[in-house]
Design a protein around this motif. Structure first.
Motif, PDB file in Angstrom:
ATOM      1  N   PHE A 273       0.825  -1.203   0.000  1.00  0.00           N
ATOM      2  CA  PHE A 273       0.000   0.000   0.000  1.00  0.00           C
ATOM      3  C   PHE A 273       0.862   1.256   0.000  1.00  0.00           C
ATOM      4  CE2 PHE A 273      -3.104  -3.075   1.805  1.00  0.00           C
ATOM      5  CZ  PHE A 273      -3.944  -3.057   0.708  1.00  0.00           C
ATOM      6  N   PHE A 274       1.997   1.201   0.709  1.00  0.00           N
ATOM      7  CA  PHE A 274       2.883   2.354   0.663  1.00  0.00           C
ATOM      8  C   PHE A 274       3.416   2.562  -0.745  1.00  0.00           C
ATOM      9  CE2 PHE A 274       3.467   1.173   5.240  1.00  0.00           C
ATOM     10  CZ  PHE A 274       2.734   2.242   5.709  1.00  0.00           C
ATOM     11  N   ASN A 275       3.692   1.430  -1.427  1.00  0.00           N
ATOM     12  CA  ASN A 275       4.160   1.561  -2.801  1.00  0.00           C
ATOM     13  C   ASN A 275       3.078   2.123  -3.708  1.00  0.00           C
ATOM     14  OD1 ASN A 275       6.706   0.663  -2.239  1.00  0.00           O
ATOM     15  ND2 ASN A 275       6.306  -1.457  -2.794  1.00  0.00           N
ATOM     16  N   ALA A 276       1.821   1.867  -3.365  1.00  0.00           N
ATOM     17  CA  ALA A 276       0.714   2.390  -4.177  1.00  0.00           C
ATOM     18  C   ALA A 276       0.333   3.799  -3.745  1.00  0.00           C
ATOM     19  CB  ALA A 276      -0.491   1.462  -4.088  1.00  0.00           C
ATOM     20  N   ALA A 277       1.077   4.360  -2.792  1.00  0.00           N
ATOM     21  CA  ALA A 277       0.722   5.666  -2.236  1.00  0.00           C
ATOM     22  C   ALA A 277       0.515   6.753  -3.293  1.00  0.00           C
ATOM     23  CB  ALA A 277       1.779   6.112  -1.225  1.00  0.00           C
ATOM     24  N   PRO A 278       1.380   6.841  -4.323  1.00  0.00           N
ATOM     25  CA  PRO A 278       1.156   7.909  -5.301  1.00  0.00           C
ATOM     26  C   PRO A 278      -0.211   7.820  -5.970  1.00  0.00           C
ATOM     27  CG  PRO A 278       3.270   6.834  -5.687  1.00  0.00           C
ATOM     28  CD  PRO A 278       2.581   6.055  -4.629  1.00  0.00           C
ATOM     29  N   TYR A 279      -0.632   6.585  -6.243  1.00  0.00           N
ATOM     30  CA  TYR A 279      -1.906   6.405  -6.945  1.00  0.00           C
ATOM     31  C   TYR A 279      -3.076   6.712  -6.017  1.00  0.00           C
ATOM     32  CZ  TYR A 279       1.534   3.901  -9.629  1.00  0.00           C
ATOM     33  OH  TYR A 279       2.668   3.581 -10.312  1.00  0.00           O
TER      34      TYR A 279
ATOM     35  N   VAL B 110      -8.396  -8.342 -11.935  1.00  0.00           N
ATOM     36  CA  VAL B 110      -7.540  -8.777 -10.820  1.00  0.00           C
ATOM     37  C   VAL B 110      -8.370  -8.957  -9.552  1.00  0.00           C
ATOM     38  CG1 VAL B 110      -5.738  -7.956  -9.264  1.00  0.00           C
ATOM     39  CG2 VAL B 110      -5.407  -7.827 -11.726  1.00  0.00           C
ATOM     40  N   LEU B 111      -9.198  -7.959  -9.256  1.00  0.00           N
ATOM     41  CA  LEU B 111      -9.989  -8.061  -8.031  1.00  0.00           C
ATOM     42  C   LEU B 111     -11.058  -9.139  -8.144  1.00  0.00           C
ATOM     43  CD1 LEU B 111     -10.784  -4.660  -6.391  1.00  0.00           C
ATOM     44  CD2 LEU B 111      -9.164  -6.415  -5.732  1.00  0.00           C
ATOM     45  N   GLY B 112     -11.644  -9.279  -9.332  1.00  0.00           N
ATOM     46  CA  GLY B 112     -12.644 -10.321  -9.532  1.00  0.00           C
ATOM     47  C   GLY B 112     -12.035 -11.696  -9.292  1.00  0.00           C
ATOM     48  N   GLU B 162     -13.119   9.522 -15.700  1.00  0.00           N
ATOM     49  CA  GLU B 162     -13.213   8.065 -15.544  1.00  0.00           C
ATOM     50  C   GLU B 162     -11.999   7.330 -16.098  1.00  0.00           C
ATOM     51  OE1 GLU B 162     -14.773   9.781 -17.794  1.00  0.00           O
ATOM     52  OE2 GLU B 162     -14.494   8.740 -19.689  1.00  0.00           O
ATOM     53  N   THR B 163     -11.381   7.899 -17.133  1.00  0.00           N
ATOM     54  CA  THR B 163     -10.224   7.216 -17.719  1.00  0.00           C
ATOM     55  C   THR B 163      -9.094   7.125 -16.692  1.00  0.00           C
ATOM     56  OG1 THR B 163     -10.850   8.281 -19.787  1.00  0.00           O
ATOM     57  CG2 THR B 163      -8.720   7.200 -19.721  1.00  0.00           C
ATOM     58  N   ILE B 164      -8.809   8.283 -16.084  1.00  0.00           N
ATOM     59  CA  ILE B 164      -7.728   8.345 -15.111  1.00  0.00           C
ATOM     60  C   ILE B 164      -8.092   7.577 -13.845  1.00  0.00           C
ATOM     61  CG2 ILE B 164      -6.360   9.934 -13.728  1.00  0.00           C
ATOM     62  CD1 ILE B 164      -5.918  10.158 -16.749  1.00  0.00           C
ATOM     63  N   ALA B 165      -9.339   7.746 -13.383  1.00  0.00           N
ATOM     64  CA  ALA B 165      -9.737   7.074 -12.145  1.00  0.00           C
ATOM     65  C   ALA B 165      -9.626   5.559 -12.295  1.00  0.00           C
ATOM     66  CB  ALA B 165     -11.164   7.467 -11.773  1.00  0.00           C
ATOM     67  N   SER B 166     -10.039   5.039 -13.460  1.00  0.00           N
ATOM     68  CA  SER B 166      -9.991   3.589 -13.618  1.00  0.00           C
ATOM     69  C   SER B 166      -8.544   3.103 -13.650  1.00  0.00           C
ATOM     70  CB  SER B 166     -10.748   3.155 -14.875  1.00  0.00           C
ATOM     71  OG  SER B 166     -10.110   3.622 -16.043  1.00  0.00           O
ATOM     72  N   LEU B 167      -7.660   3.925 -14.211  1.00  0.00           N
ATOM     73  CA  LEU B 167      -6.247   3.540 -14.236  1.00  0.00           C
ATOM     74  C   LEU B 167      -5.659   3.531 -12.820  1.00  0.00           C
ATOM     75  CD1 LEU B 167      -3.737   2.995 -16.089  1.00  0.00           C
ATOM     76  CD2 LEU B 167      -3.216   5.402 -15.775  1.00  0.00           C
ATOM     77  N   LEU B 168      -5.985   4.578 -12.048  1.00  0.00           N
ATOM     78  CA  LEU B 168      -5.478   4.637 -10.670  1.00  0.00           C
ATOM     79  C   LEU B 168      -5.992   3.450  -9.873  1.00  0.00           C
ATOM     80  CD1 LEU B 168      -6.019   8.438 -10.091  1.00  0.00           C
ATOM     81  CD2 LEU B 168      -3.826   7.275 -10.177  1.00  0.00           C
ATOM     82  N   LEU B 169      -7.272   3.109 -10.098  1.00  0.00           N
ATOM     83  CA  LEU B 169      -7.847   1.992  -9.347  1.00  0.00           C
ATOM     84  C   LEU B 169      -7.206   0.662  -9.747  1.00  0.00           C
ATOM     85  CD1 LEU B 169     -11.583   3.051  -9.154  1.00  0.00           C
ATOM     86  CD2 LEU B 169     -10.058   2.625  -7.236  1.00  0.00           C
ATOM     87  N   TYR B 171      -3.954   0.239 -10.287  1.00  0.00           N
ATOM     88  CA  TYR B 171      -2.752   0.118  -9.442  1.00  0.00           C
ATOM     89  C   TYR B 171      -3.145  -0.245  -8.005  1.00  0.00           C
ATOM     90  CZ  TYR B 171       0.006   2.264 -13.167  1.00  0.00           C
ATOM     91  OH  TYR B 171       0.637   2.524 -14.354  1.00  0.00           O
ATOM     92  N   ILE B 172      -4.241   0.351  -7.559  1.00  0.00           N
ATOM     93  CA  ILE B 172      -4.669   0.060  -6.191  1.00  0.00           C
ATOM     94  C   ILE B 172      -5.143  -1.388  -6.075  1.00  0.00           C
ATOM     95  CG2 ILE B 172      -6.321   0.722  -4.389  1.00  0.00           C
ATOM     96  CD1 ILE B 172      -6.140   3.611  -5.580  1.00  0.00           C
ATOM     97  N   ALA B 173      -5.849  -1.869  -7.109  1.00  0.00           N
ATOM     98  CA  ALA B 173      -6.307  -3.266  -7.098  1.00  0.00           C
ATOM     99  C   ALA B 173      -5.122  -4.222  -7.002  1.00  0.00           C
ATOM    100  CB  ALA B 173      -7.128  -3.558  -8.356  1.00  0.00           C
TER     101      ALA B 173
END
Lengths: 307, 371, 370
Positions: A273-279, B110-112, B162-169, B171-173
């Motif tokens: 999660f820290f690595n994902a911090a920027p996002y 990935v999350l699915g 939405e384009t950017i938000a989905s990309l950020l999500l 990385y978070i996923a």
């Protein structure tokens, strides 16, 4: 002592990270700001960045001059920009879609021609030491600054001032805010957008060459990991203001340094999660700072993503 | 655009029914012939690229044929690769009807996949596969649906792009997957590849009899058909298309734009989530970092090439699956790098998008009445 | 004896270096290996200065063997794609021997194909094969932790801060084992040495690897090593920060002309050529082949400019010891949380199967795996 404080270590690492990592974000987001100010969005800058990284490295290797590499990377970038700018002026051709296509195409070409340059070592860009006054090695290292970083700061100011106060700035802004109005003023809308996209591509190419020629300083296929796309995100985050682009790039760089810095003082739990911090940070700021009611301040009216 | 309007008919005059049909056919044929022309042009451009490198285009395209479609093995290779692409392309196509560009379908995949594997863990010891698999699929649908649904909600209620938000999500996923797979949900018996507990061979989805292509392909085709009907034959789809055509007009007409966006995005995420489910239930048998294989990103390409038409997605996915399947053969026989396929894909993508500009402009496809 | 074959179960009982043979089933199609085609699948680019390059170097050596054709595919992900790539090599190129070089290729892909193509030999580069698996499948592995131990010895005598840095990809068994062995080597010659580790979370993520390397240097480490797919960035960062470094997987000596000490390298060519020769002579391939310095499966990169006389002498001596079977893991060793791993006087054989299951870091490693 100052050096003993874990917090100071992390803050110093984030400061150093901000300086080291932010340059590509800065260049790509400045280029994208200009392109978007003219009313087009170019998502293909990820491909441009990767191709810039590869071509800059290749040229530096063949000629021995990293600065020539930077220049060629920029020129390659403006070729991609020209392609984008030209194709998007055709009727019914969507700029976002072309951007995604060029991202794939640019990355593909970079990987294709880049195979030969994974192995060789090319001369890298020098840095300037600003840390002569301190005897803290970490701080001294943090102040090893690449000229491109300084150039990026200057560029941010020039772009900020130029967009606001010069004739071409007004032309670009008018084109981006309302194509009919620009046409009425006798502005060649397509040409302004073509040039803006080309200059934007040049910056993105230079940003890519920073990756391969300075930090981390070698060409590999995993080099970018989406930095070009994130820089496009930073533009929205920075409200199309070049000075905010600089701050956003610094913040993003600092957030990227958080994960390794925390581990270096012994905090590893949840390091993913820290690595994902920027996002995470970017998303949260975007959520907090946008509103569905009014269009974003500074947003060009013609831009498809803000409509 | 395909519809022949009354005015057109009158302009054609009192021509025979046959001429009318022919005319209509000729105009619809634009949607088949144009992409084929675009493919031919991309092929020619790519041939020039190969010739410049001193490689034979004839060799190249015959290897693409051989590796992707030439033998029954090649066909199975192609089909098994195209199956996840159908799902991830649907994740792009449905929101695209509303004018939303979602590029983070990989995150929902990935999350699915992770949700499917995670919910299976407590059930593995007792649940029979006819119970386990539907529950896993449901978990994948919910996880993916929420993930991209969130993108739609952020777009409508907060105005976040939405384009950017989905990309950020995305990385978070990935960080969520890695966190659990390397932590709380890690199978301790496998120290070297952090994964969830395997669901067991007996519980996995098998192959279509006579092939080694798993059932995901069939589900993908059925789902694409259903979504085609949803988007083209229902009020929901009609409202979605109006919103995509002109957001303000849709709002002025009182269409529930926010709901449409969130639901479309949720459906999209559910499709990508199902791709993750099939990766877990038919390929890996567990969730791990191998789920991040880029299917979500190739799906963007598939959907754009199919002009976001769910039915066209199926052949396009098979076509790109075939190119991917032949990639290995090209590496081995022609000494070209793996990136060759990327270059070809990128080129096709660019040319196909550019071909958009010629729709309705080539005289052949126009009704006589338009001339 | 130039090679050995070992069965991990019997090894538990055997205290010697594990010279128990276990042979595969017959190879009907390969009575004569004239025109043997071998297929090799890589997970990344072949010239990554790391894991894939180490295999590609061996593939190049294999091509030199008369009568052997090698077909290669790079950047094949650990998905159904690898199954299809291997199958394509079998069906379209007539490959009879497949080298699957990435960890995640084994389950389920290699196992499935081995069952489907009983006439083809599959060998996978990790110690995973068990008696329950198909007889035409198998594992080969170089125990690189032995070479990391030697790196540790050299590094322990090269540090002045007594802090060594380790950039690691993921907290998995082989990585943890390499970190532990690296520390044990350093401690053998320098009891005050510690190893600080930073995990990047990905096998290949250049910017984060550089950040991790910088963070380690800033934390006072003056020797760096790593376990990521392509060590190029870590080694170059160490060199540019003016500290010393040890390599990993393949030779990175040219990347650090000033600070390179030595490196832990695989020598897959030994195994690849051995397999090809076995097939040429009509012999059956072993199902489980593993080893370290003793069988020439791993090697140390030739010393660079960063290696001092003392470090070279100590490392050479330690390598001779390991080669002779002297254990790396000798007590007292505690795990990081203080629980004892080995009591004073106790030791673990260098091929002890429990080491394949390493899920801990030992005391003296800074940085945790949770």
């Amino acid at each position: 002592m100052f050096e003993d404080s874990a917090l100071a270590t992390v803050l110093l690492a984030m400061f150093a990270g901000a300086i080291r990592v932010s340059t590509p974000f800065l260049f790509v987001s400045l280029g994208e700001t200009l392109t978007e100010k003219s009313g087009r969005i170019n998502l293909g800058l990820e491909g441009t960045l990767v191709f810039g990284a590869m071509s800059g490295y290749a040229i530096s290797y063949h000629t021995g001059s990293p600065w020539l590499g930077v220049l060629v990377a920029g020129l390659c970038g403006s070729c991609f920009g020209a392609l984008h700018g030209y194709l998007c002026k055709l009727p019914k051709v969507n700029d976002i879609a072309i951007g995604i296509a060029l991202m794939l195409f640019g990355t593909g070409l970079a990987f294709f021609f880049g195979k030969a340059y994974i192995q060789p070592q090319a001369p890298r860009l020098p840095s300037i030491s600003f840390g002569f006054w301190t005897d803290m090695p970490a701080l001294r290292q943090a102040l090893e600054i690449n000229p491109l970083f300084l150039l990026g700061i200057v560029l941010a100011f020039v772009l900020w001032w130029g967009l606001k106060n010069t004739r071409w700035g007004l032309t670009v802004r008018t084109t981006g805010d309302s194509a009919p109005a620009a046409l009425a003023l006798g502005i060649n809308v397509n040409q302004v957008r073509l040039l803006s996209t080309m200059v934007g591509g040049f910056f993105a190419g230079v940003g890519g060459s920073f990756l391969s020629l300075y930090y981390p300083g070698s060409w590999t296929e995993g080099l970018s990991s989406g930095q070009g796309l994130m820089a496009v995100a930073l533009v929205i985050f920075a409200r199309w203001n070049p000075l905010y682009c600089f701050l956003a790039a610094l913040l993003f760089g600092a957030a990227g340094a958080l994960g390794p810095a925390l581990q270096s003082i012994g905090i590893s739990r949840g390091y993913h999660f820290f690595n994902a911090a920027p996002y995470i940070m970017t998303l949260l700021i975007m959520i907090a700072s946008t509103s569905p009611k009014r269009s974003l301040k500074g947003a060009p009216g013609e831009l498809s993503i803000t409509k | 655009m395909v519809d022949v309007t009354k005015a057109d008919r009158m302009a054609v005059g009192q021509g025979s029914a046959l001429a009318d049909t022919l005319d209509r056919f000729r105009r619809s044929s634009e949607f088949v012939i144009m992409p084929i022309l675009a493919l031919i042009v991309s092929g020619l451009l790519f041939s020039i690229f190969l010739l410049a490198l001193g490689k034979s285009p004839a060799d190249f395209f015959s290897l693409v044929w051989r590796g992707g479609f030439g033998t029954s093995f090649s066909w199975q290779n192609t089909l098994v690769r195209s199956s996840p692409l159908i799902f991830t392309a649907l994740c792009v196509a449905i929101p695209a009807r509303l004018g939303l560009v979602i590029i983070g379908g990989e995150g929902a995949l990935v999350l699915g996949g992770f949700a499917a594997a995670a919910i299976a863990i407590p059930m593995i010891p007792w649940a029979p596969s006819f119970l386990l698999l539907p529950v896993m699929a449901l978990a994948a649908i919910i996880a993916g649906g929420i993930w991209i649904g969130l993108v739609g909600a952020l777009r409508h209620y907060r105005g976040v792009n939405e384009t950017i938000a989905s990309l950020l999500l995305f990385y978070i996923a990935v960080s969520i997957l890695n966190f659990f797979v390397e932590g709380a949900l890690r199978d301790p018996s496998d120290p070297n590849k952090p994964s969830t507990m395997p669901i067991g061979r007996d519980n996995m989805i098998g192959a279509i009899p006579g092939t080694d292509v798993h059932w995901g392909l069939v589900f993908g085709i059925v789902l694409a058909t259903l979504l085609y009907l949803l988007m083209n034959r229902t009020t929901f789809g009609f409202a979605a298309r109006i919103t995509g055509g002109n957001l303000r007009a849709a709002q002025a007409q009182g269409l529930p734009v926010g709901k449409l966006m969130v639901i479309s995005c949720a459906i999209a995420g559910a499709c990508a989530g199902l791709a993750g489910f099939f990766e877990v239930a038919a390929i890996h048998g567990k969730a791990n970092a191998s789920l991040i294989a880029g299917y979500g990103f190739t799906g963007i390409l598939v959907s754009f090439l199919a002009r976001h038409n769910p039915l066209v997605i199926v052949p396009v996915a098979i076509f790109l699956g075939g190119i991917a399947a032949s990639g290995g053969l090209i590496q081995r026989r022609m000494d070209l790098p793996d990136a060759t396929v990327l270059v070809l894909q990128g080129l096709i993508f660019v040319v196909l998008l550019v071909s958009e500009t010629f729709y309705g402009r080539l005289p052949f496809f126009r009704s006589k009445g338009d001339l | 004896m130039s090679k050995f074959e070992l069965n991990r179960r019997s090894l538990l009982k055997s205290s010697a270096a594990g010279l128990l043979g276990l042979s595969a089933a017959g190879l009907p199609r390969l009575a004569s290996a004239a025109g043997l085609t071998a297929g090799i699948v890589y997970v990344g680019p072949r010239d990554d200065f790391g894991w894939n390059q180490a295999h590609a170097v061996a593939a190049a050596a294999l091509k030199e063997v008369p009568g052997v054709t090698v077909v290669e595919e790079e950047n094949v992900p650990e998905t159904i794609a690898v199954q299809k790539s291997m199958e394509s090599m079998i069906n379209l190129d007539g490959a009879e021997l497949i080298f699957a070089t990435s960890f995640g290729y084994y389950k389920p892909f290699v196992l499935d194909l081995a069952a489907k193509y009983p006439d083809v030999q599959f060998r996978h580069a990790a110690p995973l094969w068990t008696d329950a698996d198909p007889k035409n499948a198998g594992s080969y592995f170089g125990y690189l932790d032995q070479a990391h131990y030697i790196d540790g010895v050299a590094a322990g005598l090269s540090t002045t801060t007594n802090k060594l840095g380790f950039v690691a990809a993921k907290p998995i068994g082989t990585v943890l084992r390499n970190i532990n062995s690296f520390l044990l080597g350093a401690k053998k010659v320098n009891p005050d040495a510690t190893v600080q580790v930073i995990f990047t979370g990905e096998w290949s993520m250049p910017v984060r690897e550089a950040e991790a390397a910088n963070a380690l240097v800033d934390a006072g480490c003056d020797v760096l090593t790593c376990h990521v797919d392509g060590p190029k960035v870590v080694i170059e960062t160490a060199e540019s920060r003016g500290i010393k470094c040890c390599g990993h997987n393949a030779s990175q000596a040219p990347l650090a002309p000033k600070g390179f000490i030595t490196g832990a390298e695989y020598k897959w060519a030994t195994i690849y050529k051995m397999f090809a020769n076995d097939l040429a002579e009509g012999k059956t391939l072993p199902n489980f082949t593993g080893g370290g310095f003793d069988v020439d499966f791993v090697q140390s990169t030739p010393y660079g400019a960063g290696a001092s006389e003392a470090a070279i002498a100590a490392a050479d001596a330690a390598r001779a010891d390991v080669k002779a079977g002297k254990p790396i893991f000798t007590g007292p060793i505690n795990k990081q949380d203080g629980t004892p791993l080995l009591a004073a006087g106790a030791s673990l054989d260098n091929y002890d199967p429990s080491l394949d299951q390493t899920d801990y870091l030992i005391e003296g490693v800074v940085g945790s795996i949770t």
